[in-house]
Write an enzyme that holds these catalytic residues in place. Sequence first.
Site, PDB file in Angstrom:
ATOM      1  N   HIS A   1       8.703 -71.358  84.364  1.00 12.86           N
ATOM      2  CA  HIS A   1       8.144 -70.097  84.849  1.00 12.86           C
ATOM      3  C   HIS A   1       9.302 -69.234  85.356  1.00 12.86           C
ATOM      4  O   HIS A   1       9.555 -69.149  86.536  1.00 12.86           O
ATOM      5  CB  HIS A   1       7.150 -70.398  85.963  1.00 12.86           C
ATOM      6  CG  HIS A   1       6.440 -69.190  86.476  1.00 12.86           C
ATOM      7  ND1 HIS A   1       5.808 -68.287  85.670  1.00 12.86           N
ATOM      8  CD2 HIS A   1       6.257 -68.745  87.745  1.00 12.86           C
ATOM      9  CE1 HIS A   1       5.278 -67.334  86.422  1.00 12.86           C
ATOM     10  NE2 HIS A   1       5.541 -67.587  87.686  1.00 12.86           N
TER      11      HIS A   1
ATOM     12  N   ASN B   1       6.527 -71.503  94.384  1.00  4.37           N
ATOM     13  CA  ASN B   1       7.738 -71.400  93.560  1.00  4.37           C
ATOM     14  C   ASN B   1       8.947 -72.053  94.216  1.00  4.37           C
ATOM     15  O   ASN B   1       9.006 -72.113  95.446  1.00  4.37           O
ATOM     16  CB  ASN B   1       8.049 -69.925  93.300  1.00  4.37           C
ATOM     17  CG  ASN B   1       7.266 -69.406  92.118  1.00  4.37           C
ATOM     18  OD1 ASN B   1       7.090 -70.115  91.130  1.00  4.37           O
ATOM     19  ND2 ASN B   1       6.793 -68.182  92.221  1.00  4.37           N
TER      20      ASN B   1
ATOM     21  N   ARG C   1      11.310 -65.417  98.876  1.00  6.69           N
ATOM     22  CA  ARG C   1      12.746 -65.307  99.158  1.00  6.69           C
ATOM     23  C   ARG C   1      12.989 -64.032  99.942  1.00  6.69           C
ATOM     24  O   ARG C   1      12.531 -62.959  99.554  1.00  6.69           O
ATOM     25  CB  ARG C   1      13.517 -65.288  97.838  1.00  6.69           C
ATOM     26  CG  ARG C   1      14.996 -65.475  98.031  1.00  6.69           C
ATOM     27  CD  ARG C   1      15.607 -65.892  96.713  1.00  6.69           C
ATOM     28  NE  ARG C   1      17.025 -65.586  96.669  1.00  6.69           N
ATOM     29  CZ  ARG C   1      17.733 -65.569  95.562  1.00  6.69           C
ATOM     30  NH1 ARG C   1      17.141 -65.810  94.403  1.00  6.69           N
ATOM     31  NH2 ARG C   1      19.012 -65.292  95.592  1.00  6.69           N
TER      32      ARG C   1
ATOM     33  N   GLY D   1      -2.749 -67.348 102.102  1.00  2.55           N
ATOM     34  CA  GLY D   1      -2.189 -66.011 101.898  1.00  2.55           C
ATOM     35  C   GLY D   1      -2.883 -65.295 100.739  1.00  2.55           C
ATOM     36  O   GLY D   1      -4.058 -65.555 100.459  1.00  2.55           O
TER      37      GLY D   1
ATOM     38  N   ARG E   1      -0.705 -62.645  80.823  1.00  2.00           N
ATOM     39  CA  ARG E   1       0.041 -61.370  80.843  1.00  2.00           C
ATOM     40  C   ARG E   1       0.316 -60.922  79.409  1.00  2.00           C
ATOM     41  O   ARG E   1       0.111 -59.762  79.057  1.00  2.00           O
ATOM     42  CB  ARG E   1       1.354 -61.550  81.614  1.00  2.00           C
ATOM     43  CG  ARG E   1       1.129 -61.600  83.109  1.00  2.00           C
ATOM     44  CD  ARG E   1       2.424 -61.621  83.890  1.00  2.00           C
ATOM     45  NE  ARG E   1       2.114 -61.483  85.316  1.00  2.00           N
ATOM     46  CZ  ARG E   1       2.709 -62.172  86.287  1.00  2.00           C
ATOM     47  NH1 ARG E   1       3.667 -63.031  86.006  1.00  2.00           N
ATOM     48  NH2 ARG E   1       2.361 -61.985  87.544  1.00  2.00           N
TER      49      ARG E   1
HETATM   50  N1  APR Z   1       1.466 -74.900 105.815  1.00  2.00           N
HETATM   51  C1  APR Z   1       0.446 -74.122 105.445  1.00  2.00           C
HETATM   52  N2  APR Z   1       0.603 -72.824 105.090  1.00  2.00           N
HETATM   53  C2  APR Z   1       1.833 -72.321 105.123  1.00  2.00           C
HETATM   54  C3  APR Z   1       2.963 -73.089 105.519  1.00  2.00           C
HETATM   55  C4  APR Z   1       2.727 -74.438 105.881  1.00  2.00           C
HETATM   56  N3  APR Z   1       3.724 -75.226 106.260  1.00  2.00           N
HETATM   57  N4  APR Z   1       4.045 -72.287 105.447  1.00  2.00           N
HETATM   58  C5  APR Z   1       3.642 -71.081 105.031  1.00  2.00           C
HETATM   59  N5  APR Z   1       2.302 -71.099 104.842  1.00  2.00           N
HETATM   60  C6  APR Z   1       1.435 -70.006 104.432  1.00  2.00           C
HETATM   61  C7  APR Z   1       1.817 -68.664 105.001  1.00  2.00           C
HETATM   62  O1  APR Z   1       1.400 -68.545 106.353  1.00  2.00           O
HETATM   63  C8  APR Z   1       1.080 -67.719 104.076  1.00  2.00           C
HETATM   64  O2  APR Z   1      -0.197 -67.374 104.557  1.00  2.00           O
HETATM   65  O3  APR Z   1       1.503 -69.819 103.025  1.00  2.00           O
HETATM   66  C9  APR Z   1       0.934 -68.526 102.779  1.00  2.00           C
HETATM   67  C10 APR Z   1       1.632 -67.908 101.579  1.00  2.00           C
HETATM   68  O4  APR Z   1       0.950 -66.739 101.291  1.00  2.00           O
HETATM   69  P1  APR Z   1       1.660 -65.371 100.884  1.00  2.00           P
HETATM   70  O5  APR Z   1       2.892 -65.195 101.706  1.00  2.00           O
HETATM   71  O6  APR Z   1       0.623 -64.316 100.888  1.00  2.00           O
HETATM   72  O7  APR Z   1       2.178 -65.671  99.412  1.00  2.00           O
HETATM   73  P2  APR Z   1       1.381 -65.590  98.037  1.00  2.00           P
HETATM   74  O8  APR Z   1       1.540 -64.251  97.449  1.00  2.00           O
HETATM   75  O9  APR Z   1       0.012 -66.147  98.195  1.00  2.00           O
HETATM   76  O10 APR Z   1       2.243 -66.591  97.167  1.00  2.00           O
HETATM   77  C11 APR Z   1       2.169 -67.973  97.433  1.00  2.00           C
HETATM   78  O11 APR Z   1       3.281 -68.571  95.443  1.00  2.00           O
HETATM   79  O12 APR Z   1       4.475 -67.079  94.200  1.00  2.00           O
HETATM   80  C12 APR Z   1       4.518 -68.282  94.896  1.00  2.00           C
HETATM   81  O13 APR Z   1       6.281 -69.315  96.054  1.00  2.00           O
HETATM   82  C13 APR Z   1       5.504 -68.159  96.014  1.00  2.00           C
HETATM   83  O14 APR Z   1       5.254 -68.806  98.290  1.00  2.00           O
HETATM   84  C14 APR Z   1       4.685 -68.068  97.255  1.00  2.00           C
HETATM   85  C15 APR Z   1       3.354 -68.665  96.841  1.00  2.00           C
END
Ligand code: APR
Length: 311
Positions: A174, A119, A81, A10, A150
Amino acid sequence: MAKVSIIGAGMTGATTAHWLAERELADIVLVDVLEGMPQGKALDMFEAMPIIGKDVSIVGSNDYAATAGSDIIVITAGLPRKPGMSRDDLLTINADIVGKATLETLKYSPDAIFVILTNPLDTMAYHAMKVGKLPAHRVIGQAGILDSARMRAFVALETGVSVENINCFVLGGHGDEMVPLTKASNIAGIPLCDYIPAEKLEAIVNRTRKGGGEIVNLLKTGSAFYAPSAAIAQMVEAILKDKHLIVPCAAYMNGEYGLTDMFFGVPVQLGRKGIERILEYKLDADDKVAFDKSAASVKETIEALKGLVKL
Ligand code: APR
């Protein structure tokens, strides 16, 4: 060339890949559950390499086999969330994702070092360590570098001094109860509290504590990813280059600072083996109160997780 696999392609995962590729630090694998997405991002990024002149391989996959032989596994996979979702729901879902990612990657890279971002990260790092039965020095949570960056950025805005002269240390969990150390933080060796008027410094500390929320409020559809991924890249570089770099990260506490059996943001020395040592500040009374409050809050989340999933 070293190999780094990033689970979750992501915003943070893909941007981490970008920083790493730009520094030619390692071959990179992006893994995600979404079909085509990690492949597409990896190919697009790889096609940029001739332009910036960096020889690294960047591959995307939905299959953990692609991660085989990684030196470092970065886990950013998780869900944010959503409305109607309780904190415990999120805890269970992300623990499941992080647990699976840890076990799957360990099958292919039994000696890898794990950097956890998902998180609530102190708790997710704890979960990864327990599920993977990993030695504590091989699991590191990313948060302190980001929170400290930050604060450094806000001090730079306030003073007009180069970010390179500004050293800030933010410890603790955090969350809103993180602990920005205003006496240990300094500008070219001058303590911040001697450089910046008290009320301005307090405003900087408050803005730092709410830094994640400030970005969420602006973006509306996501959370911060440039600075978090830059923080991961710094950790990865310190490990791969065996730099013995001291940075604040979430580490497993085994008596340090009077804390046990939990992850918490403290200064650690990073090198090829992961966490080489944990450094202990002599906290003054005010900082100790804030530190203990933050520790209690992290401990509460870890205990909640223990009640929800089997470890
Ligand atoms: N296996 C692999 N990838 C997964 C799985 C899984 N089981 N479940 C979800 N994902 C992927 C999603 O498809 C998505 O592409 O995890 C990625 C998370 O990326 P974003 O939603 O863009 O979140 P991001 O802003 O990168 O933040 C990542 O960091 O801030 C923390 O907990 C918060 O989940 C968030 C993480």
